[in-house]
Design a protein around this motif. Structure first.
Motif, mmCIF file in Angstrom:
data_model
loop_
_atom_site.group_PDB
_atom_site.id
_atom_site.type_symbol
_atom_site.label_atom_id
_atom_site.label_comp_id
_atom_site.label_asym_id
_atom_site.label_seq_id
_atom_site.Cartn_x
_atom_site.Cartn_y
_atom_site.Cartn_z
ATOM 1 N N TRP A 1 28.406 -55.840 8.440
ATOM 2 C CA TRP A 1 29.752 -55.946 9.004
ATOM 3 C C TRP A 1 29.741 -55.559 10.475
ATOM 4 O O TRP A 1 30.331 -56.235 11.319
ATOM 5 C CB TRP A 1 30.732 -55.026 8.262
ATOM 6 N N PHE A 2 29.097 -54.428 10.779
ATOM 7 C CA PHE A 2 29.104 -53.972 12.165
ATOM 8 C C PHE A 2 28.252 -54.876 13.045
ATOM 9 O O PHE A 2 28.609 -55.154 14.204
ATOM 10 C CB PHE A 2 28.619 -52.529 12.280
ATOM 11 N N LYS A 3 27.135 -55.330 12.533
ATOM 12 C CA LYS A 3 26.301 -56.233 13.330
ATOM 13 C C LYS A 3 27.075 -57.485 13.736
ATOM 14 O O LYS A 3 26.988 -57.954 14.884
ATOM 15 C CB LYS A 3 25.049 -56.613 12.543
ATOM 16 N N SER B 1 33.971 -62.252 17.650
ATOM 17 C CA SER B 1 33.504 -62.206 16.269
ATOM 18 C C SER B 1 34.670 -62.098 15.293
ATOM 19 O O SER B 1 35.677 -61.415 15.566
ATOM 20 C CB SER B 1 32.574 -61.005 16.065
ATOM 21 N N ALA B 2 34.551 -62.764 14.143
ATOM 22 C CA ALA B 2 35.591 -62.707 13.119
ATOM 23 C C ALA B 2 35.784 -61.287 12.600
ATOM 24 O O ALA B 2 36.852 -60.960 12.064
ATOM 25 C CB ALA B 2 35.227 -63.646 11.964
ATOM 26 N N ARG B 3 34.749 -60.452 12.728
ATOM 27 C CA ARG B 3 34.851 -59.074 12.251
ATOM 28 C C ARG B 3 34.976 -58.080 13.409
ATOM 29 O O ARG B 3 34.797 -56.881 13.219
ATOM 30 C CB ARG B 3 33.638 -58.715 11.386
ATOM 31 N N ASP C 1 37.585 -56.932 14.817
ATOM 32 C CA ASP C 1 38.665 -55.983 14.560
ATOM 33 C C ASP C 1 38.430 -55.151 13.297
ATOM 34 O O ASP C 1 39.272 -54.353 12.919
ATOM 35 C CB ASP C 1 40.001 -56.729 14.443
ATOM 36 N N TRP C 2 37.283 -55.330 12.659
ATOM 37 C CA TRP C 2 36.951 -54.466 11.519
ATOM 38 C C TRP C 2 36.589 -53.054 11.996
ATOM 39 O O TRP C 2 36.597 -52.105 11.226
ATOM 40 C CB TRP C 2 35.785 -55.047 10.721
ATOM 41 N N TYR C 3 36.275 -52.935 13.266
ATOM 42 C CA TYR C 3 35.940 -51.655 13.882
ATOM 43 C C TYR C 3 36.823 -51.471 15.111
ATOM 44 O O TYR C 3 37.628 -52.343 15.455
ATOM 45 C CB TYR C 3 34.444 -51.611 14.249
ATOM 46 N N PHE C 4 36.671 -50.355 15.783
ATOM 47 C CA PHE C 4 37.492 -50.061 16.959
ATOM 48 C C PHE C 4 36.694 -50.348 18.224
ATOM 49 O O PHE C 4 35.736 -49.631 18.542
ATOM 50 C CB PHE C 4 37.932 -48.587 16.948
ATOM 51 N N TRP C 5 37.096 -51.380 18.942
ATOM 52 C CA TRP C 5 36.470 -51.737 20.220
ATOM 53 C C TRP C 5 37.525 -51.634 21.311
ATOM 54 O O TRP C 5 38.630 -52.164 21.181
ATOM 55 C CB TRP C 5 35.911 -53.148 20.170
ATOM 56 N N ARG C 6 37.189 -50.958 22.403
ATOM 57 C CA ARG C 6 38.129 -50.796 23.500
ATOM 58 C C ARG C 6 37.393 -50.885 24.836
ATOM 59 O O ARG C 6 36.226 -50.508 24.963
ATOM 60 C CB ARG C 6 38.854 -49.437 23.416
ATOM 61 N N ASP C 7 38.134 -51.373 25.844
ATOM 62 C CA ASP C 7 37.597 -51.405 27.201
ATOM 63 C C ASP C 7 37.432 -49.986 27.736
ATOM 64 O O ASP C 7 38.123 -49.055 27.289
ATOM 65 C CB ASP C 7 38.545 -52.169 28.120
ATOM 66 N N PRO C 8 36.569 -49.804 28.698
ATOM 67 C CA PRO C 8 36.449 -48.487 29.333
ATOM 68 C C PRO C 8 37.777 -48.065 29.968
ATOM 69 O O PRO C 8 38.628 -48.894 30.307
ATOM 70 C CB PRO C 8 35.367 -48.694 30.401
ATOM 71 N N ALA C 9 37.932 -46.770 30.132
ATOM 72 C CA ALA C 9 39.082 -46.244 30.871
ATOM 73 C C ALA C 9 38.990 -46.698 32.334
ATOM 74 O O ALA C 9 37.935 -47.129 32.798
ATOM 75 C CB ALA C 9 39.091 -44.719 30.782
#
Length: 536
Positions: A119-121, A129-131, A133-141
């Protein structure tokens, strides 16, 4: 807590009158000769667990894992790591446990997966990727650093930068453990399928790892700084986990777990929740939306070992329970220092009587029934990532995870080769075989206490009333119908009087933690006694 005793008590599920025994699979029994415990090893020792007198086994994680955090970084939630065996070995263990009337619980890890999980890969492969949003991804501050100030429980920032996609991912623990996004319905569906897979296989329940972590505040704001932080604490205490844990929506998830578990009959859900008492109680849920059956009660792990403190703790906990909620108690785990190491052997015996005579479901941790104390882990043998990342703070958990000692033969009968962690120094005498032969041993004290729970319904399901007591003494009554017991525990090293509401001769001694004797109204130093009220 002080409601009138009754001769009848409503029928309770198995776990309400039962006792849970936690097995740390890496350290229970090695059958393959690699120095690490496994499922076949546990199966070989089922007779021991059965004769101990417990009702259920809880296994720490056995799923496929790179073992960055020893199984709490999962790469496949519906399989067994080859280190421990395979699904056939698991099924055999389950069958043989059930044949001995032992239930089996697994450790569910819903908050995160390994970064090696498929899932993470897939999530990491592309921003599209379709997944993703299964994890938390955010731009740098704006300054180029992590998106917010959240801290990992293992130390350092809770964010790890991924150069390939130019974003950070969230990890509440190690960077190898990426947090799943439980606001994503596909994640919820996938993890529900995991529970269903194991329930269909026949397991009796789950202990749910870090349940209170599973939902984060929707916009991931900064956590407030902790004004009480000091440098001798772990780095996670630099901020208050106001937005990264214990969000209101977690109760929807707990209720969904409960609904699924209840659809399989008497299955048990135990939630790991490290929160203040008032917040802990919310995880029982509401009458129309119940949560987990047992939110783990860890208060005895950290409480000062003082009779009056413990008495107040028990009263506060009982008073806080929602209507119909069942209590539970824990004195040891794979994450906590050994109780005998903290209190010494004499008071560890008193603690055993406390744990097994309070109202509620007790959980025992393997090796505590032998009185294993502090284990010195040489620097070159440290394995715990928490200790390796924050050395010198006393956060290491290896000392609680050392192998079981079965006899005085090579490697204490645990393995034919050097174990993955060192044994306790006194293993040649502090082992199952030696203690089984000694009627006054810690092991036989546990066996006697567990046997008395089966004989006396007051211990398994009776009411509890804290009684007036003298200095350094905790006394309480357990009663259901005509089964009327009193427990008196001496937390000190001086002899003390037991305060009896009736004539001293109205009581007979069922068990002392110190010696076999008749009851004379006195407590020896460091002694606990279990007394039965004689019929009038």
């Amino acid at each position: 807590m002080n409601s009138p005793p009754s001769t009848e008590d409503k029928a309770r599920p198995w776990w309400a009158t039962g006792v849970i025994y936690q097995v740390y699979p890496r350290s229970f029994q090695d059958s393959s000769g690699d120095g690490v415990g496994d499922l076949d090893g546990i199966r070989e020792r089922l007779d021991y667990i059965q004769t101990l007198g417990v009702d259920a086994i809880w296994l720490s994680p056995i799923f496929p894992s790179p073992m960055a955090d020893f199984g709490y970084d999962v790469t496949e939630f519906c399989d067994i790591d080859p280190m421990f065996g395979d699904l056939a070995a698991f099924d055999q263990l389950l069958r043989e446990a059930h044949a001995r009337r032992l239930r089996l619980l697994l450790d569910l890890v819903p908050n995160h997966s390994s970064i090696e999980h498929p899932w993470f890969k897939e999530s990491r492969a592309s921003r599209d990727s379709a997944r993703r949003d299964w994890y938390f991804w955010r731009d740098p501050a704006p300054c180029g650093g992590p998106p917010n100030n959240w801290m990992s429980d293992m130390g350092g920032s809770a964010w790890e930068y991924d150069a390939a996609t130019g974003q950070y991912y969230l990890h509440s623990f190690l960077k190898e453990q990426a947090d799943l996004n439980w606001r994503n319905e596909e994640v919820r569906a996938a993890m529900t399928d995991v529970l269903r897979f194991w329930f269909d296989r026949g397991i009796d329940g789950f202990r749910i790892d870090v349940l209170w972590h599973c939902i984060k505040a929707a916009d991931l704001p900064d956590n407030p700084p902790n004004p009480a932080f000091s440098s001798d604490q772990g780095e996670k205490f630099m901020v208050l986990q106001q937005h990264s844990t214990n969000q209101p929506e977690i109760h929807e998830i707990a209720h969904a777990f409960r609904t699924l578990a209840d659809s399989y009959g008497e299955r048990l859900l135990v939630g790991e929740i490290c929160l203040p008492l008032d917040q802990l109680m919310t995880y029982y849920g509401q009458p129309d939306t119940p949560g987990v059956h047992l939110p783990f009660n860890f208060q005895l792990l950290d409480a000062p070992w003082d009779a009056r403190v413990i008495a107040q703790l028990v009263q506060n906990y009982e008073a806080a329970l929602p209507d119909g909620a069942w209590p539970n108690w824990v004195l040891g785990s794979h994450d906590a220092p050994r109780i005998a190491g903290r209190l010494g052997e004499a008071q560890a015996r008193v603690a055993a009587m406390l744990l097994l005579t309070l109202r509620g479901t007790p959980t025992l941790y393997q090796g505590d029934e032998l009185g294993i104390g502090r284990v010195a882990i040489p620097t070159d043998r440290i394995r715990d990532p928490q200790d390796l990342r924050q050395p010198g703070l006393g956060l290491g958990r290896d000392g609680a995870r050392t192998p079981m000692a079965w006899n005085n033969q090579i490697n204490a009968g645990f393995s034919d080769t050097e174990p993955w962690l060192p044994l306790h120094d006194d293993w040649p005498s502090r082992n199952v075989r030696a203690q089984a032969a000694d009627p006054h041993s810690m092991l036989n004290l546990y066996r006697q206490l567990l046997a008395l729970r089966r004989v006396h319904p007051a211990l398994a399901a009776g009411h509890l009333r804290i009684l007036p007591s003298g200095e350094e003494v905790l006394q309480y009554e357990r009663r259901i119908g005509d089964d009327w017991l009193m427990v008196a525990l001496n937390f000190g090293a001086r002899a003390r009087d037991v305060r009896c509401e009736q004539d001293m001769r109205s009581y007979r001694l069922l068990l002392s933690t110190v010696e076999r004797r008749t009851f004379d109204g006195k407590l020896r130093p460091n002694e606990g006694v279990l007394l039965a009220r004689r019929a009038r």
